[in-house]
Enzyme design. Sequence first.
Site, PDB file in Angstrom:
ATOM      1  N   SER A 142       0.857  -1.181   0.000  1.00  0.00           N
ATOM      2  CA  SER A 142       0.000   0.000   0.000  1.00  0.00           C
ATOM      3  C   SER A 142       0.892   1.229   0.000  1.00  0.00           C
ATOM      4  O   SER A 142       1.980   1.212   0.595  1.00  0.00           O
ATOM      5  CB  SER A 142      -0.868  -0.003   1.266  1.00  0.00           C
ATOM      6  N   TYR A 165      -1.021  -1.047  10.717  1.00  0.00           N
ATOM      7  CA  TYR A 165      -1.273  -1.364   9.302  1.00  0.00           C
ATOM      8  C   TYR A 165      -0.175  -0.786   8.418  1.00  0.00           C
ATOM      9  O   TYR A 165       0.398  -1.485   7.577  1.00  0.00           O
ATOM     10  CB  TYR A 165      -2.638  -0.815   8.881  1.00  0.00           C
TER      11      TYR A 165
HETATM   12  N1  LIG Z   1      -8.865  -1.601  -0.262  1.00  0.00           N
HETATM   13  C1  LIG Z   1      -7.859  -0.756  -0.351  1.00  0.00           C
HETATM   14  O1  LIG Z   1      -8.052   0.456  -0.544  1.00  0.00           O
HETATM   15  C2  LIG Z   1      -6.434  -1.251  -0.242  1.00  0.00           C
HETATM   16  C3  LIG Z   1      -5.416  -0.299  -0.450  1.00  0.00           C
HETATM   17  C4  LIG Z   1      -4.087  -0.722  -0.364  1.00  0.00           C
HETATM   18  C5  LIG Z   1      -3.812  -2.055  -0.097  1.00  0.00           C
HETATM   19  N2  LIG Z   1      -4.826  -2.944   0.112  1.00  0.00           N
HETATM   20  C6  LIG Z   1      -4.463  -4.349   0.392  1.00  0.00           C
HETATM   21  O2  LIG Z   1      -5.087  -5.202  -0.554  1.00  0.00           O
HETATM   22  C7  LIG Z   1      -5.313  -6.487   0.035  1.00  0.00           C
HETATM   23  C8  LIG Z   1      -6.773  -6.881  -0.173  1.00  0.00           C
HETATM   24  O3  LIG Z   1      -7.586  -5.976   0.563  1.00  0.00           O
HETATM   25  P1  LIG Z   1      -9.129  -5.705   0.245  1.00  0.00           P
HETATM   26  O4  LIG Z   1      -9.296  -4.247   0.224  1.00  0.00           O
HETATM   27  O5  LIG Z   1      -9.570  -6.538  -0.907  1.00  0.00           O
HETATM   28  O6  LIG Z   1      -9.776  -6.222   1.614  1.00  0.00           O
HETATM   29  P2  LIG Z   1     -11.030  -7.173   1.926  1.00  0.00           P
HETATM   30  O7  LIG Z   1     -12.132  -6.970   0.975  1.00  0.00           O
HETATM   31  O8  LIG Z   1     -11.253  -6.979   3.389  1.00  0.00           O
HETATM   32  O9  LIG Z   1     -10.424  -8.631   1.667  1.00  0.00           O
HETATM   33  C9  LIG Z   1      -9.402  -9.150   2.457  1.00  0.00           C
HETATM   34  C10 LIG Z   1      -9.242 -10.617   2.136  1.00  0.00           C
HETATM   35  O10 LIG Z   1      -8.205 -11.156   2.984  1.00  0.00           O
HETATM   36  C11 LIG Z   1      -8.749 -12.298   3.634  1.00  0.00           C
HETATM   37  N3  LIG Z   1      -8.068 -12.575   4.889  1.00  0.00           N
HETATM   38  C12 LIG Z   1      -7.956 -11.796   6.004  1.00  0.00           C
HETATM   39  N4  LIG Z   1      -7.268 -12.447   6.940  1.00  0.00           N
HETATM   40  C13 LIG Z   1      -6.933 -13.652   6.427  1.00  0.00           C
HETATM   41  C14 LIG Z   1      -6.234 -14.782   6.911  1.00  0.00           C
HETATM   42  N5  LIG Z   1      -5.737 -14.826   8.150  1.00  0.00           N
HETATM   43  N6  LIG Z   1      -6.040 -15.844   6.086  1.00  0.00           N
HETATM   44  C15 LIG Z   1      -6.540 -15.823   4.831  1.00  0.00           C
HETATM   45  N7  LIG Z   1      -7.246 -14.807   4.323  1.00  0.00           N
HETATM   46  C16 LIG Z   1      -7.433 -13.744   5.117  1.00  0.00           C
HETATM   47  C17 LIG Z   1     -10.213 -12.005   3.826  1.00  0.00           C
HETATM   48  O11 LIG Z   1     -10.930 -13.181   4.102  1.00  0.00           O
HETATM   49  P3  LIG Z   1     -12.339 -13.167   4.933  1.00  0.00           P
HETATM   50  O12 LIG Z   1     -13.428 -12.883   3.924  1.00  0.00           O
HETATM   51  O13 LIG Z   1     -12.403 -14.550   5.501  1.00  0.00           O
HETATM   52  O14 LIG Z   1     -12.234 -12.087   5.980  1.00  0.00           O
HETATM   53  C18 LIG Z   1     -10.512 -11.422   2.432  1.00  0.00           C
HETATM   54  O15 LIG Z   1     -10.648 -12.466   1.508  1.00  0.00           O
HETATM   55  C19 LIG Z   1      -4.900  -6.355   1.500  1.00  0.00           C
HETATM   56  O16 LIG Z   1      -3.598  -6.863   1.686  1.00  0.00           O
HETATM   57  C20 LIG Z   1      -4.926  -4.852   1.733  1.00  0.00           C
HETATM   58  O17 LIG Z   1      -4.085  -4.457   2.793  1.00  0.00           O
HETATM   59  C21 LIG Z   1      -6.126  -2.565   0.042  1.00  0.00           C
END
Ligand SMILES: NC(=O)c1ccc[n+]([C@@H]2O[C@H](COP(=O)([O-])OP(=O)(O)OC[C@H]3O[C@@H](n4cnc5c(N)ncnc54)[C@H](OP(=O)(O)O)[C@@H]3O)[C@@H](O)[C@H]2O)c1
Length: 242
Positions: A142, A165
């Site tokens: 990120s 984070y």
């Molecule tokens: N959204 C943003 O703006 C943004 C920006 C920068 C970086 N990111 C990064 O992008 C990645 C995806 O984020 P997202 O926004 O798509 O979030 P999200 O919709 O909350 O999805 C997160 C995913 O990670 C899974 N997860 C969490 N803990 C886990 C564990 N212990 N073992 C296996 N799976 C696990 C969740 O599963 P469950 O459904 O079971 O909870 C879900 O499938 C993350 O690394 C996040 O930090 C996101």
Amino acid sequence: MNGTLKVALVTGANKGIGYEIAKQLGEKGITVLIGARDAARGQEAERSLKDQGIEARFVRLDVTDQPSIDEAYHYIADKFGKLDILVNNAGIFLEEPLPSRNDVGTMQQVFDTNLFGVFRVTKAMLPLIRLSEQGRIVNASSSLGSLTLMGDPNFELAPFLVLGYNTSKTAVNALTRFFANELMDTPIKVNAADPGYCATEMNGFTGYRAPQQGARAAVWLATLPADGPTGGFYNEEGPLPW
Ligand SMILES: NC(=O)c1ccc[n+]([C@@H]2O[C@H](COP(=O)([O-])OP(=O)(O)OC[C@H]3O[C@@H](n4cnc5c(N)ncnc54)[C@H](OP(=O)(O)O)[C@@H]3O)[C@@H](O)[C@H]2O)c1
């Protein structure tokens, strides 16, 4: 086994950006393994992707649970004998108070998933990735983890003073460089991808980008040609400052 078949594992692929990464890789004809910690959510994502013509298979994998990672390793070894692409996408974001009021427990929880999870899965899967002719590892990072940007008061996300984070993503960037350095003499490329601020459950759908857009940087890095970069930190538009 078909030597041209490409196999990708995406962790946390049951929703959000991970689901979109799996979908976009699948649309390129790659077999995608939907890493998910919850079987019902993983199977639902598998069904939804299959309905769209994608070769998807749910693999139970909790990045904080070593036995589940070992089981996923054995499944992939038995079924495919190699792994071409690993996208370490799973991550959590916890509400955190200002750094001076934060507590070590919250930080440990975030690091356990966002950093140690990436380390556990990468370490476990590396023997299978070494068996690929063009292994690619992509770590979800990120811009919040950029040391340069977090010191810039004009950075659009500067108000996100989220110690656990943000530093977990700084550490993911460092881990990315460490593995890239170790693997420099192999065909394996290791890069960190910033999806941008995307509307997902992680932020209560407040992001201004669609997860489909957020997936693009990771998909690009997961399918880099042999002369592509390694050890870098990128968003869709190009390199980001560390
Ligand atoms: N959204 C943003 O703006 C943004 C920006 C920068 C970086 N990111 C990064 O992008 C990645 C995806 O984020 P997202 O926004 O798509 O979030 P999200 O919709 O909350 O999805 C997160 C995913 O990670 C899974 N997860 C969490 N803990 C886990 C564990 N212990 N073992 C296996 N799976 C696990 C969740 O599963 P469950 O459904 O079971 O909870 C879900 O499938 C993350 O690394 C996040 O930090 C996101």
